[in-house]
Design a protein around this motif. Structure first.
Motif, mmCIF file in Angstrom:
data_model
loop_
_atom_site.group_PDB
_atom_site.id
_atom_site.type_symbol
_atom_site.label_atom_id
_atom_site.label_comp_id
_atom_site.label_asym_id
_atom_site.label_seq_id
_atom_site.Cartn_x
_atom_site.Cartn_y
_atom_site.Cartn_z
ATOM 1 N N THR A 59 0.843 -1.196 0.000
ATOM 2 C CA THR A 59 0.000 0.000 0.000
ATOM 3 C C THR A 59 0.881 1.251 0.000
ATOM 4 O O THR A 59 2.088 1.163 0.202
ATOM 5 N N GLY A 60 0.237 2.391 -0.214
ATOM 6 C CA GLY A 60 0.976 3.657 -0.159
ATOM 7 C C GLY A 60 1.104 4.282 -1.530
ATOM 8 O O GLY A 60 0.220 4.145 -2.378
ATOM 9 N N THR A 61 2.223 4.958 -1.747
ATOM 10 C CA THR A 61 2.452 5.654 -3.021
ATOM 11 C C THR A 61 3.892 5.439 -3.469
ATOM 12 O O THR A 61 4.750 5.078 -2.668
ATOM 13 N N VAL A 62 4.121 5.646 -4.767
ATOM 14 C CA VAL A 62 5.493 5.645 -5.291
ATOM 15 C C VAL A 62 5.721 6.933 -6.068
ATOM 16 O O VAL A 62 4.780 7.499 -6.620
ATOM 17 N N ASN A 63 6.960 7.350 -6.118
ATOM 18 C CA ASN A 63 7.301 8.531 -6.910
ATOM 19 C C ASN A 63 7.775 8.090 -8.284
ATOM 20 O O ASN A 63 8.540 7.133 -8.398
ATOM 21 N N CYS A 64 7.296 8.754 -9.317
ATOM 22 C CA CYS A 64 7.816 8.490 -10.651
ATOM 23 C C CYS A 64 8.093 9.842 -11.289
ATOM 24 O O CYS A 64 7.820 10.880 -10.687
ATOM 25 N N ALA A 65 8.608 9.817 -12.509
ATOM 26 C CA ALA A 65 8.987 11.070 -13.171
ATOM 27 C C ALA A 65 7.794 12.017 -13.323
ATOM 28 O O ALA A 65 7.958 13.217 -13.390
ATOM 29 N N HIS A 66 6.577 11.440 -13.369
ATOM 30 C CA HIS A 66 5.392 12.273 -13.598
ATOM 31 C C HIS A 66 4.734 12.779 -12.323
ATOM 32 O O HIS A 66 3.775 13.524 -12.377
ATOM 33 N N GLY A 67 5.217 12.288 -11.176
ATOM 34 C CA GLY A 67 4.574 12.692 -9.921
ATOM 35 C C GLY A 67 4.428 11.512 -8.991
ATOM 36 O O GLY A 67 5.184 10.547 -9.069
ATOM 37 N N THR A 68 3.449 11.593 -8.101
ATOM 38 C CA THR A 68 3.249 10.540 -7.106
ATOM 39 C C THR A 68 2.067 9.681 -7.519
ATOM 40 O O THR A 68 1.003 10.191 -7.835
ATOM 41 N N LEU A 69 2.281 8.369 -7.528
ATOM 42 C CA LEU A 69 1.217 7.446 -7.940
ATOM 43 C C LEU A 69 0.794 6.553 -6.777
ATOM 44 O O LEU A 69 1.611 6.168 -5.950
ATOM 45 N N PRO A 70 -0.501 6.189 -6.738
ATOM 46 C CA PRO A 70 -0.946 5.250 -5.710
ATOM 47 C C PRO A 70 -0.530 3.817 -6.071
ATOM 48 O O PRO A 70 -0.367 3.494 -7.246
ATOM 49 N N ILE A 71 -0.377 3.007 -5.033
ATOM 50 C CA ILE A 71 -0.077 1.581 -5.207
ATOM 51 C C ILE A 71 -1.375 0.798 -5.017
ATOM 52 O O ILE A 71 -2.091 1.073 -4.057
ATOM 53 N N PRO A 72 -1.701 -0.194 -5.877
ATOM 54 C CA PRO A 72 -0.980 -0.608 -7.069
ATOM 55 C C PRO A 72 -0.919 0.536 -8.080
ATOM 56 O O PRO A 72 -1.898 1.267 -8.232
ATOM 57 N N VAL A 73 0.237 0.659 -8.773
ATOM 58 C CA VAL A 73 0.353 1.733 -9.760
ATOM 59 C C VAL A 73 -0.649 1.471 -10.882
ATOM 60 O O VAL A 73 -1.069 0.328 -11.089
ATOM 61 N N PRO A 74 -1.084 2.524 -11.603
ATOM 62 C CA PRO A 74 -2.143 2.361 -12.603
ATOM 63 C C PRO A 74 -1.931 1.225 -13.604
ATOM 64 O O PRO A 74 -2.881 0.504 -13.918
#
Length: 263
Positions: free
Chosen positions: A173-188
C-alpha cells in the motif's frame, strides 16, 4: 504435463520471476545465447546466488552500462534531463517487437515475449490515455524491462511448463514517486493488468510496491488457473530474489508440482 505454482506472497517483478525460473533449472546458456543475439546493447546481466533471510536464492540482475545517471535529478529537472540521459528509453511497441523478432529464440519464447509486452502496452496506454501504438514505453521500454521480459519468456519456455497456478498475488500500500509525480499503489499499469486479466490480488499492510507492471504482465501472460489443486507433490522449487528491502523478505518461490489422481 509440467505444472507450476507461483507463490507470490512478496509480490512479483520481472527480475524475481527470471531468477526463480533459473533456480528451477532453466538453462543459463540458452538465455545468454538469446540475449547475445538481440539487436540491443548497453547492458550486462548478472546471475548470482545471494543470501536472503538465511536462504540461498538466485538473483538475476540487469546492469545498464554508463548508467552514472542520478535518478534524483529527474525530480529536480523534470523529463528533459531524463530524456537527455536516457534517449534509448523512448521506444514504441513496434520497436520492441522488432527486437524480439530478431532474437534467436524459439517461436514459443517469441510469442510469449510479445504477449507479455502487449499486455503491458495495453495497460500503460490505458493509464496514460493513449493507444498501444502510440504509448512510449518509458519505464517499460527501458533496456532493463526489455531484457527482463525476453528473459522471462525464454526461461519459462525452456522449462516446458504447461499449466501455471497463481492463487494470490500480494501487493503493498501507499504511493510511489515516478517522473510524472506521485502514484498510488498498485500503480495504474498494475491496476489495469490485474483488472483486465482477473488476477487474484491481496492488499497487504506492507508499505511499498510489491507488484511491478512487468511482474503483473508476466503473471497474466502465463496463468492458467487461480485455484491450486487440493493436494499435490512438489518436484522442485526455485526461489528468486527481489531487489527491494521491505519488512518481509522479497522472494518469489516457483514450484514444479505434480497432482496425483485420486484412487
Amino acid at each position: 504435463m509440467s505444472k507450476l505454482y507461483l507463490e507470490c506472497y512478496s509480490g512479483i517483478s520481472g527480475d524475481m520471476f527470471v531468477a526463480s525460473m533459473l533456480d528451477l533449472g532453466a538453462s543459463q546458456k540458452v538465455l545468454e545465447e538469446v540475449l547475445a543475439s538481440l539487436p540491443l546493447d548497453g547492458y550486462k546481466t548478472g546471475i548470482t546466488r545471494v543470501n536472503k533471510s538465511g536462504l540461498d536464492v538466485c538473483d538475476f540482475n540487469v546492469v545498464l552500462e554508463h548508467d552514472n545517471h542520478d535518478h534524483d535529478m529527474d525530480y529536480l529537472y523534470g523529463e528533459h534531463h531524463h530524456e537527455h540521459h536516457h534517449h534509448h528509453e523512448h521506444r514504441h511497441l513496434h520497436d520492441i517487437l522488432h527486437i524480439i523478432d530478431h532474437g534467436e529464440m524459439t517461436e514459443g519464447a517469441k510469442d510469449l515475449a510479445k504477449k507479455i509486452f502487449t499486455i503491458l502496452g495495453e495497460a500503460e496506454a490505458k493509464a496514460h490515455g493513449t493507444s498501444i501504438e502510440e504509448v512510449h514505453f518509458h519505464e517499460v521500454g527501458a533496456v532493463d524491462s526489455i531484457v527482463d521480459i525476453i528473459s522471462a519468456a525464454v526461461c519459462f519456455d525452456d522449462l516446458g511448463i504447461d499449466e501455471v497456478y497463481i492463487p494470490v498475488i500480494y501487493e503493498g500500500t501507499g504511493t510511489v514517486n515516478c517522473a510524472h509525480g506521485t502514484l498510488p499503489i498498485p500503480v495504474p499499469a498494475v491496476n489495469n493488468i490485474v483488472s483486465s486479466h482477473h488476477l487474484p490480488l491481496h492488499i497487504d499492510t506492507i508499505k511499498g510496491e510489491l507488484v511491478t507492471p512487468t511482474g503483473a504482465a508476466i503473471a497474466s501472460a502465463i496463468v492458467t488457473d487461480t485455484v491450486l489443486p487440493e493436494t499435490f507433490t512438489i518436484k522442485k522449487t526455485g526461489v528468486g530474489a527481489g531487489k527491494r528491502a521491505y519488512e518481509r523478505p522479497s522472494l518469489l518461490r516457483a514450484m514444479l508440482i505434480e497432482t496425483t489422481p485420486r484412487h
